[in-house]
Scaffold this active site. Structure first.
Site, PDB file in Angstrom:
ATOM      1  N   GLU A  96      -1.596  -8.637   5.276  1.00 16.39           N
ATOM      2  CA  GLU A  96      -1.475  -8.586   6.591  1.00 16.39           C
ATOM      3  C   GLU A  96      -2.965  -8.521   7.026  1.00 16.39           C
ATOM      4  OE1 GLU A  96      -0.844  -6.026   4.808  1.00 16.39           O
ATOM      5  OE2 GLU A  96      -1.552  -4.150   6.024  1.00 16.39           O
ATOM      6  N   CYS A 135       0.837  -1.260   0.082  1.00 14.97           N
ATOM      7  CA  CYS A 135       0.013   0.202   0.062  1.00 14.97           C
ATOM      8  C   CYS A 135       0.860   1.297   0.049  1.00 14.97           C
ATOM      9  CB  CYS A 135      -0.970  -0.093   1.111  1.00 14.97           C
ATOM     10  SG  CYS A 135      -2.120   1.156   0.954  1.00 14.97           S
ATOM     11  N   HIS A 170      -3.659  -5.496   0.898  1.00 14.73           N
ATOM     12  CA  HIS A 170      -2.997  -5.864   2.383  1.00 14.73           C
ATOM     13  C   HIS A 170      -2.943  -7.386   2.677  1.00 14.73           C
ATOM     14  CE1 HIS A 170      -2.794  -1.547   3.563  1.00 14.73           C
ATOM     15  NE2 HIS A 170      -3.743  -1.490   2.933  1.00 14.73           N
TER      16      HIS A 170
END
Lengths: 252, 801, 152
Positions: free
Chosen positions: A204, A95, A202
């Site tokens: 994560e 990002c 993302h």
């Protein structure tokens, strides 16, 4: 003696995905350390196996996303990053980290700009894994889903370039429904070495199965795709690679 | 009366000789918003000290005694009359809020870990961790400049969480807006200085977005009420939840501790913000009060948060509080209230030179935190501030003489007894309320219930908030498990948001309720708001016996007995319900003077209560979503439907005279919630959705938005307290009702489980089609495809946002 | 000395101007947005231009228009929207902080103002008065509207 691959996460003022990204790295087997940018010196970079630029809004992103962080890195750490890459290090930008890597010119030329509707977009995106043997992607299937959350994630480049990145296998991830009007639907890019990797989605945020929005999601009994993303690169760096010695990764 | 100019850094105000008229003028000229009684109390204090106050001291009194900081209406003695019967209320806060919490503290020891005395209250999550929530309003600043208003509103409430205990970690935010209708004709607004509802909507959403997203705190819950009653006085609520280790809740402060200011610099920003929000708006407000408008700098706050949480993890923080309304005066003043302290204003880092003493001390510049730490920890904290590229400065010391002493340019400019400062005179107010329970409404409806359902799904107050929700990063921190948009397509509504908490196997649900449409019966509105909050939390898997509540009240003029009477009744209803449910209040806030003066009169908001709540979910396995998951499962409804269309969306849509507002019965409510919870823990429930605005019909349609199966409903099976007609069964907004889906293999156990409570299997899901069919006796009254219903619901706001 | 530059992202399409209004029906007009920086500075003009190009412009997606003339033609009117000087303009703040940290030797920044400029095109019925009412908040903005050469 510590054997886990070692990742450092650079934290700028405004970086805000560092904690969950460190958590994801640790879960996949890394030793991960969050480093406020002011603390980062050449030795910290060169002592790591992977340098991660996590998501967030570095220095607020008020001038344009990633610009000030790019300039700050270039002022102090260009040479050590170069040595780090020459010595086989991996550089991952997620990002805002991807935006910083683009501005630094470490990835194929292009830019990540504001969406045509001027809005922030927090949603899940279906993605095509275009490099299934890549060290970051080899444990993932051809189609995955990850959350995106950005206002400046539309990939643009001079005419024809985006398509050429797809052809040459530099576009690692593309959107299935082009959620932000990116050229050639590009969501992630790698450089020619395959060791600089940037992506808007993302991973994560999809570490555990329970993070999926659908309680009946059937992709995996325990983990989300993000786990397999970090696990892929972990196993590569830990020498557990099933296909050791890959230098470049092309579209198959 | 001309105050003598003694020194450029401060003035001494000849207060002792002032007449009543002088005192009034002084309060007006300096914008102190103090009543004559307050001014006279201050005058008496300085006569007893045998000296005149400095401007700084007077400003400190005004700020400390402001409605914003001292909640004087909620602490006032009120002579209240209901239907001619008089009673004396010894403070709304004490009677209807704190007493609930105190009672429940005895019933549930070790559940409430902190309530009311800190910047946010906390309940126990598990052995190690506690969770808290704080909600604030930022109405007046948002009315004048919506982007800046909601932006600094969220920034402020995040600081409340950072300033709770020795620094809690913000983990989620919520936002609630009450606005005029977005399709309001601009020509019909009563004044040019009123911003159009759509301008307000765009501004407040972007303000929250730009602060929350940059702070990296997911905005996961919210509500928007569109009602003409708010067209001149928008309400903006921002809330943040935080997590803290249990042993870090208690602040510690001793004489000799150093006082530090962390984060942004001090400038001439937002002077008189606290006193400003204690007065009503008028046509001139926008020009006059632009000094009160500030734009937030979230990165500045993010850096301060990083320093603070890092320092707390090293055990360096004794006490911390945020610099909000009243600035250093309020933050440092509260911090040293017990021991006294000295503040050296010359040390405060300034944005610009030339600020006078009172300006520095009262400035409301954003993004500042005040810390008290042991002297030996100062250097480490300063080093951490440097590491995270922000500033931290020592500005004072805690003393032991009970005196707040402030110096600037070598002079003492304030010397006040901390005790006196916190003894504002008690106000006395009068209120009255006529409670009329109207006859059931006769709704003249052509029996086209399909068309009615589509229309209700498109209603501004029901339609999907998706365009707004997507502007907020609701996934940052990677812990949002119960998302504001979920279901198989990631676009179905949720009842409450759920987050996992790092370091715990338990999760936290956040729910909220705001029901201004019930304002005609404020007592029931108070009950219904508490019930809905608890119902939402239970529907997503929270334990009904581990829920904590917050109250945020907004109203117009508290000196108007009718307006205040409605507020008192709301508080009463809320209080009763919370006590019966064993749900304590851990924090709350009130906002007054939400009224707008025009040439043609005053427009006040309907008295409004936002109830919000935290619930503990025992395990991730318990989290439920709202939408249908399987074909051939049973659709169950718990709770009784009554002839109670008062305040319902249906009634408003049909333009009917108001019927009775929904009643509430505590044993049924808690009986259902506890039974449902144990059924969830037994793994019998596939999905659950609470019935709220739009009633059963809307809940059914929303449950179907997964488009996973068709739904076949028989209305005559719905538990009801009378023979109701189809419209009442479909659209009544009776309380304490939850719809849930049960697989065939569990339905017998579930039936037995709910024995003795209003419960029925009202339908089945089907693999044969993807429609919602509703029969009432022999008539098929609704037969619509779920895709069409979803389309109506999904796109109501898209033309506007 | 004074230098004015205007920056425009050529990948951004012209957008529907109705979306800026309180009554978002189709009004048949479009707009384009640019950023306009006005520097009060001393020292080398080319050093300042280097700064602008390396810090404020994205070379891939943006065009730099050097000088005070508008970077579009054939617009009906344009609106310049600025935050009042007493309010925090975050972009300006971060630019100024960066310039201060760099301590450039060949130029110094004395004053900076940043405006967002909206050019309006097309034959619709959106008047400057409408735009002013729906986009400007006099509490925080300074603004002006200038007619262009385009015809409605």
């Amino acid at each position: 003696m510590e054997k886990r691959p070692y990742a450092i996460l650079l934290k700028f003022p405004g970086t805000n995905c560092d904690v969950e990204t460190a958590r994801a790295l640790e879960t996949a087997g890394f030793r991960a350390e969050i480093m406020p940018f002011r603390q980062v010196v050449s030795e910290t970079i060169e002592g790591a196996n992977m340098v991660v630029l996590p998501g967030g809004f570095s220095y607020g992103d008020y001038i344009m996303a990633g610009r000030l962080a790019q300039l700050k890195i270039e002022h102090g750490l260009s040479a050590s990053l170069e040595r780090f890459m020459e010595n086989g290090g991996y550089l991952l930008g997620i990002c805002n980290g991807f935006q910083i890597l683009m501005r630094m010119g470490l990835l194929p030329a292009g830019s990540l700009i504001a969406h045509p509707d001027g809005r922030f977009a927090c949603r899940w995106a279906r993605l095509r894994n275009r490099c299934p043997s890549h060290p970051f992607l080899r444990f993932l299937p051809d189609e995955i889903e990850l959350p995106v959350a950005h206002a400046e994630g539309r990939f643009v480049a001079a005419e024809g370039l985006a398509e050429s990145y797809v052809e040459r296998g530099l576009a690692t991830l593309t959107y299935q429904d082009n959620v932000n009007h990116s050229f050639a639907s590009i969501a992630g890019l790698q450089d020619e070495t395959g060791r600089v990797f940037g992506m808007m989605p993302h991973p994560e945020r999809f570490l555990y199965r329970s993070q999926h929005y659908d309680p009946d999601w059937v992709g995996d009994p325990d983990w989300g795709w993000g786990y397999y993303f970090f696990k892929s690169i972990h196993d590569e760096l830990a020498g557990l690679s099933r296909e050791p010695g890959l230098k470049t990764h092309t579209n198959e | 009366m001309e105050p003598a100019l003694l020194d450029p850094t401060y003035q001494r105000i000849p207060l002792r000789k002032s007449s009543d008229a002088d005192l009034r003028n002084l309060s007006d000229e300096r914008g102190l918003s103090l009543s004559l009684d307050d001014m006279k109390a201050i005058q008496r204090h300085f006569i007893s000290l045998d000296r005149d106050p400095t401007d700084v001291e007077l400003e400190v009194f005004a700020q400390t005694w402001s409605e914003h900081c001292k909640h004087r209406v909620f602490n006032a003695v009120i002579r209240h009359t209901v239907n001619g019967r008089a009673e004396v209320i010894d403070g709304i806060f004490k009677t209807y809020i704190r007493s609930v919490t105190e009672t429940i503290m005895e019933q549930k020891p070790d559940f409430i870990l902190s309530a009311f005395h800190d910047n946010a209250g906390f309940i126990r999550l598990d052995e190690q961790l506690a969770v808290g929530l704080k909600v604030e309003t930022h109405n007046h600043p948002s009315a004048i400049e919506p982007y800046a208003g909601s932006n600094t509103g969220l920034g402020g409430v995040i600081r409340d969480i950072l300033g709770a205990g020795t620094g809690a970690r913000p983990v989620a935010s919520l936002d609630v807006f009450c606005l005029g209708r977005p399709d309001t004709d601009p020509e019909t607004l009563p004044s040019e200085s009123v911003i159009h509802p759509l301008g307000l909507l765009r501004g407040v959403v972007r303000g929250v977005r730009d602060y929350g997203n940059r702070m990296g705190i997911p905005t996961i819950a919210g509500a928007i009420q569109f009602d003409d009653g708010y067209r001149c006085n928008p309400l903006v609520f921002c809330g943040t939840a935080g997590v803290i280790p249990v042993d870090e809740i208690e602040k510690q402060i001793e004489p000799g501790y150093r006082i530090l200011v962390l984060g942004g610099r001090t400038g001439r920003d937002g002077l008189h913000g606290a006193t400003f929000s204690s007065a009503s708006l008028g046509e001139q407000s926008r020009e006059e009060d632009q000094g009160a408008v500030q734009i937030g700098n979230p990165i500045e706050e993010k850096k301060a948060a990083d320093v603070l949480l890092h320092a707390r993890s090293e055990g360096l923080i004794g006490s911390v509080t945020d610099c909000g309304a009243g600035g250093l005066s309020s933050a440092a003043g509260e911090m040293v209230a017990e021991h006294g302290g000295e503040i050296y204003l010359d040390k405060a880092p300034l944005k610009e030179p030339g600020l006078s003493g009172w300006e520095i001390f009262l400035s409301e510049s954003q993004e500042r935190m005040v810390l008290a730490v042991k002297p030996e920890n100062v250097d480490r904290i300063l080093a951490l501030a440097d590491l995270y590229e922000t500033e931290c400065t020592e500005i004072g010391i805690v003393s032991d003489n009970g005196i707040l002493r402030v110096s600037h340019r070598g002079r003492e400019i304030c010397r006040l007894d901390c005790g006196v400062l916190h003894e504002a005179p008690r106000q006395h107010l009068t209120s009255s309320h006529e409670r009329i329970v109207p006859a059931p409404a006769r709704i003249d409806s052509t029996p086209d219930f399909s068309a009615d359902l589509h229309a209700i799904l498109r209603d501004f107050n029901i339609t999907s908030r998706e365009p707004i929700i997507r502007e907020y990063d609701h996934e940052v921190q990677g812990n949002t498990l119960g998302k504001p948009l979920a279901g198989p397509g990631g676009d179905c509504p949720g009842d409450a948001a759920v987050i996992r908490i790092d370091g715990s196997r338990r999760c936290v649900a956040i729910g909220l309720s705001i029901l201004p449409a019930l304002h005609a019966d404020p007592y029931r509105m108070g009950q219904a708001s508490v019930d809905e909050t608890i119902r939402q939390l239970v529907a997503v898997g929270a334990d009904p016996d581990r829920i904590a509540l917050l109250d945020n009240f907004c109203m117009g003029n508290p000196a108007d007995p009718d307006e205040l009477g409605a507020l008192v009744e709301t508080a009463k209803g809320m209080s009763t319900a919370a006590l019966e449910c064993g749900a304590p209040f851990i924090s709350g806030k009130d906002s007054f003077y939400n009224s707008f003066e025009t040439e043609s009169g005053t427009e006040s908001i309907p008295p409004t209560l936002l109830a919000s709540g935290l619930g503990i979910i025992e395990s991730e396995e318990d989290i439920l979503f709202t939408t249908i998951r399987r074909a051939n499962s049973h659709i169950c409804l718990a709770g009784t439907t009554g002839r109670e269309t008062g305040g319902s969306v249906y009634e408003r849509m049909k333009g009917a005279t108001a019927g009775p507002a929904p009643s509430w019965e505590p044993d049924t409510a808690m009986g259902i919630y506890r039974r449902l919870h144990s059924a969830i823990r037994n793994n019998w429930i596939l999905s659950a959705h609470d019935l709220s605005e739009g009633g059963l019909a809307v809940a059914l349609a929303e449950s179907g938005f997964s488009i996973s199966a068709g739904m076949e409903i028989r209305l005559e099976t719905v538990p009801a307290d009378d023979k109701l007609d189809s419209a009442e069964l479909l659209f009544s907004e009776s309380t304490s009702r939850i719809l849930f889906e049960v697989a065939n293999e569990s339905i017998d156990e579930v039936r037995r489980h709910f024995e003795g409570l209003p419960f029925a299997v009202i339908g089945r899901t089907s693999a044969e089609h993807r429609r919602l069919t509703i029969h009432h006796d022999d008539d098929l009254i609704i037969n619509e495809t779920l895709t069409d219903l979803k389309k109506s619901w999904k796109n109501g706001l898209t033309p506007y946002y | 000395m004074r230098k004015i530059v205007e920056i425009h992202n050529h990948f951004q399409p012209a957008k529907d101007a109705s979306n800026l209004l309180y009554t978002p029906a189709d009004h048949g007009m479009t707009y384009r947005e640019t950023r306009r920086y006005s520097f009060q500075y001393s020292g080398s003009d080319s050093a300042l231009l280097d700064f602008v190009q390396s810090v404020l412009v994205d070379p891939v997606s943006e065009d730099l228009h050097d000088g005070p003339s508008p970077c579009f033609k054939d617009y009906i009117f344009h609106l310049d929207l600025m935050l009042k000087p007493s309010l925090l303009d975050l972009e300006k703040e971060y630019i100024r902080n960066y310039v201060r940290d760099q301590a450039y030797t060949d130029w110094t920044l004395d004053e900076l103002s940043v405006a967002h400029r909206y050019y309006f095109f097309g034959k619709g019925d959106i008047t400057p008065q409408r735009i002013a009412r729906d986009m400007v908040n006099p509490v925080i903005h300074t603004w002006n509207i200038v007619y262009g050469t385009g015809t409605a």
